[in-house]
Design an enzyme around this catalytic site. Structure first.
Site, PDB file in Angstrom:
ATOM      1  N   THR A  96       0.869  -1.183   0.000  1.00 26.53           N
ATOM      2  CA  THR A  96       0.000   0.000   0.000  1.00 26.53           C
ATOM      3  C   THR A  96       0.900   1.225   0.000  1.00 26.53           C
ATOM      4  O   THR A  96       1.624   1.465   0.970  1.00 26.53           O
ATOM      5  CB  THR A  96      -0.886   0.021   1.265  1.00 26.53           C
ATOM      6  OG1 THR A  96      -1.606  -1.194   1.344  1.00 26.53           O
ATOM      7  CG2 THR A  96      -1.857   1.201   1.207  1.00 26.53           C
ATOM      8  N   LYS A 171      -7.560   1.187  -2.409  1.00 24.56           N
ATOM      9  CA  LYS A 171      -7.036   0.664  -1.136  1.00 24.56           C
ATOM     10  C   LYS A 171      -7.137   1.731  -0.039  1.00 24.56           C
ATOM     11  O   LYS A 171      -7.487   1.441   1.114  1.00 24.56           O
ATOM     12  CB  LYS A 171      -5.584   0.213  -1.320  1.00 24.56           C
ATOM     13  CG  LYS A 171      -4.858  -0.129  -0.048  1.00 24.56           C
ATOM     14  CD  LYS A 171      -5.436  -1.343   0.684  1.00 24.56           C
ATOM     15  CE  LYS A 171      -4.805  -1.492   2.061  1.00 24.56           C
ATOM     16  NZ  LYS A 171      -5.206  -2.668   2.767  1.00 24.56           N
ATOM     17  N   LYS A 239       0.846   4.796   8.589  1.00 26.83           N
ATOM     18  CA  LYS A 239       1.388   5.099   7.253  1.00 26.83           C
ATOM     19  C   LYS A 239       0.235   5.206   6.246  1.00 26.83           C
ATOM     20  O   LYS A 239       0.176   6.140   5.444  1.00 26.83           O
ATOM     21  CB  LYS A 239       2.364   3.976   6.866  1.00 26.83           C
ATOM     22  CG  LYS A 239       2.967   4.044   5.492  1.00 26.83           C
ATOM     23  CD  LYS A 239       2.253   3.183   4.467  1.00 26.83           C
ATOM     24  CE  LYS A 239       2.249   1.719   4.769  1.00 26.83           C
ATOM     25  NZ  LYS A 239       1.596   0.911   3.726  1.00 26.83           N
TER      26      LYS A 239
END
Ligand code: NAP
Length: 301
Positions: A96, A171, A239
């Protein structure tokens, strides 16, 4: 059968690479910490000395490492995939990372005659081990068709959502929903606790109804047992939220809930809890509430 290269044997990559080996693919591996590859080599995978060496031996090269800069390092770096990749090969990044950086990496590879898909995943370590991941794919129709048999060994829902970078956008959308679910679960467990009901029975009751979610089913019991082992670490969750905030800023969309949860995770990182699972979000609310959720054992820590 295509030769598959695999780079990144973390919580996710380990299970995914094993699925490919079990499906009979010839797999060449590299991981920064070489010792993590040992069990897979015993199962028939071949070790290569660098991402570049993996690329030189492979038709399809899969990367699943931590953050944008890490993907840039293993693909564009000095001993990266870019310097070994053959014309006609396909790179599939399943990490990701930033949608914008993904498009730049795809452009670098295109100059070598190689194609790229972004194919980030959802479904946790459980989904990686069992081959039940949801995979959101960005890239051309032709490359997605080529990748599909390989992706099907790792995922049960493979959705082609657009061109390069689109998989990463979807995502991030997924992460907005995941952390919203997580916060709601944590609030609800604290509410049940303070209201004096048996929290485990409350969890059982709502898991099967309209409040049911992957988060509630898989991470609710871990909270009740105060088991903070990660399927997905707080560091990586944070993150992803940073990526959401950056991308939302670029397109000018307000994401107040995600921004709030980002700050709650920050308090946990500052307490040194970054390697705990993302469900440890409950600890941020516990600090505000002044008490802890207890499972049926009554133990709390
Ligand atoms: P992890 O367990 O922390 O593993 C990270 C992997 O990346 C390790 O193999 C690590 O190598 C490698 N790595 C990190 N930085 C690197 C660098 N600069 N150069 C080379 N290798 C590097 O992470 P994970 O949970 O497997 O997650 C991997 C990716 O999948 C992340 O982008 C994450 O957001 C995404 N993801 C995770 C989950 C989940 O539930 N865990 C779910 C969906 C998506 P070492 O072994 O040497 O440390």
């Amino acid at each position: 059968m295509e030769q598959v290269g695999f780079i990144g044997l973390g919580i996710m990559g380990m299970g995914m690479a094993r699925r490919l080996i079990d499906a009979g693919y010839p797999v060449t591996l590299w991981n920064r910490t070489a010792s993590r590859a040992e069990t897979l080599i015993e199962q028939g995978a071949i070790w290569a000395e660098s991402p570049r060496a993996v690329a030189a031996r492979s038709d399809i090269i899969i990367t699943i490492v931590s953050d944008t800069r890490d993907v840039e390092e293993v693909i564009l770096g000095e001993s990266g995939v870019l310097h070994g990749v053959r014309a006609g090969s396909l790179v599939i990044d399943m990490s990701t990372i930033s949608p914008v950086a993904t498009q730049a990496i795809a452009a670098h590879l295109a100059r070598q005659g190689a194609a790229m898909l972004d194919a980030p995943v959802s479904g946790g370590s459980e989904g990686a081990a069992m081959g039940t991941l949801s995979i959101m794919v960005g890239g051309s129709d032709e490359d997605v068709a080529r990748a599909r048999p390989v992706l099907e060994t790792m995922g049960k829902r493979i959705t082609h959502v657009g061109g390069n970078g689109a998989g990463q956008v979807v995502k991030l959308m997924n992460q907005i929903v995941v952390v919203g679910n997580c916060l709601a679960m944590c609030e609800a467990l604290l509410f049940a606790q303070k209201s004096g009901v048996d929290v485990r029975r409350a969890w059982e009751a709502i898991s099967a109804g309209a409040a049911g979610s992957w988060m509630l089913t898989n991470r609710g019991p871990q909270i009740l047992e105060r088991d903070w082992r990660p399927g997905f670490t707080i560091e990586l969750q944070q993150k992803d939220l940073r990526l959401v905030l950056e991308a939302a800023d670029q397109v000018g969309v307000p994401v107040p809930n995600t921004a709030h949860i980002f700050q709650l995770y920050r308090t946990l990182q500052e307490r040194g809890l970054g390697r705990e699972g993302n469900h440890a979000l409950v600890k941020a609310l516990e600090a505000l509430a002044g008490f802890q959720v207890q499972g049926s054992s009554g133990e709390a820590s």
